[in-house]
Design an enzyme around this catalytic site. Structure first.
Site, short mmCIF file in Angstrom:
data_model
loop_
_atom_site.label_atom_id
_atom_site.label_comp_id
_atom_site.label_asym_id
_atom_site.label_seq_id
_atom_site.Cartn_x
_atom_site.Cartn_y
_atom_site.Cartn_z
N GLY A 149 5.85 -2.53 -9.28
CA GLY A 149 4.74 -1.60 -9.40
C GLY A 149 3.39 -2.28 -9.31
CB CYS A 150 0.90 -2.95 -11.92
SG CYS A 150 0.75 -1.22 -12.45
CB VAL A 151 3.44 -7.54 -10.04
CG1 VAL A 151 3.44 -8.89 -9.31
CG2 VAL A 151 3.36 -7.76 -11.55
#
Length: 213
Positions: A149-151
């Protein structure tokens, strides 16, 4: 099949960009929600946080800027847009909830930059890119949650902003090994160098000693 896939990718995607001269370390969304068994986001990713904290100490010792990101929403998620509408567990990041706080063991320091965000990437809708550019940063070392996701979103945007991008596999985590490994594979192929904690610690040690990679 896995061996064939790896060999196929090596034909086109075996390039390495290497470490930069002036890096910044980013710890992405290490929030209590991922460590609370009562939370839908619980992931049991203690090893990733432990790794990130070790890298953080090495970064400070080497004089490398450290950035912590947090996801934060107003009550009701009014500032979360379609992301908040789609991903129901984001209610865990409404400001003031325990699950929105930094994970135990991660206490921000006065000399660390805190970036508050509402979307997956640490760069989207924030001042992170301009802050790093103003500081002469040429490369970004990414750790955090979640890998898929955010990585990943931060990795793509980091590269798109012109930073050499390093993802530390040991210091990233996800709720299942399959998306974790698949996204590390894909980021390494196209957007970043995926490296081990040991690789990053050795690099930071060289910076501390005055050498430049």
């Amino acid at each position: 099949m896995t061996s064939d896939l790896s060999e196929n990718y090596k034909k086109a995607y075996s390039n390495r960009v290497g470490f930069g001269q002036r890096p910044a370390l980013v710890l992405i969304d290490f929030a209590h929600a991922y460590y609370d068994p009562e939370s839908e986001l619980y992931a049991g990713v203690d090893a990733a946080l432990a790794s990130a904290l070790r890298i953080r100490e090495a970064a400070h010792a080497a004089g490398v800027p450290v950035v912590l990101t947090e996801v934060t929403y107003q009550e009701g998620g009014i500032n979360g847009g379609r992301f908040f509408e789609k991903a129901k567990p984001l209610h865990n990041f409404i400001k003031g909830r325990k699950t929105a706080a930094f994970a135990e063991g991660l206490v921000p320091r006065n000399d660390e930059i805190i970036v508050s965000k509402q979307y997956p990437s640490a760069f989207f809708g924030t001042s992170l890119a301009s802050t790093l550019t103003a500081g002469g940063i040429d490369s970004v070392i990414l750790t955090g949650l979640t890998t898929s996701g955010c990585v990943r979103a931060s990795c793509v945007d980091s590269m798109s902003h012109g930073f050499r991008t390093i993802v530390v596999a040991d210091a990233c985590g996800d709720r299942h090994p399959a998306p974790h490994e698949a996204n590390l594979f894909d980021m390494n192929a196209k957007y970043a160098d995926v490296v081990s904690e040991a690789d990053v610690l050795a690099y930071l040690s060289r910076l501390k000693g005055g050498a430049r990679a």
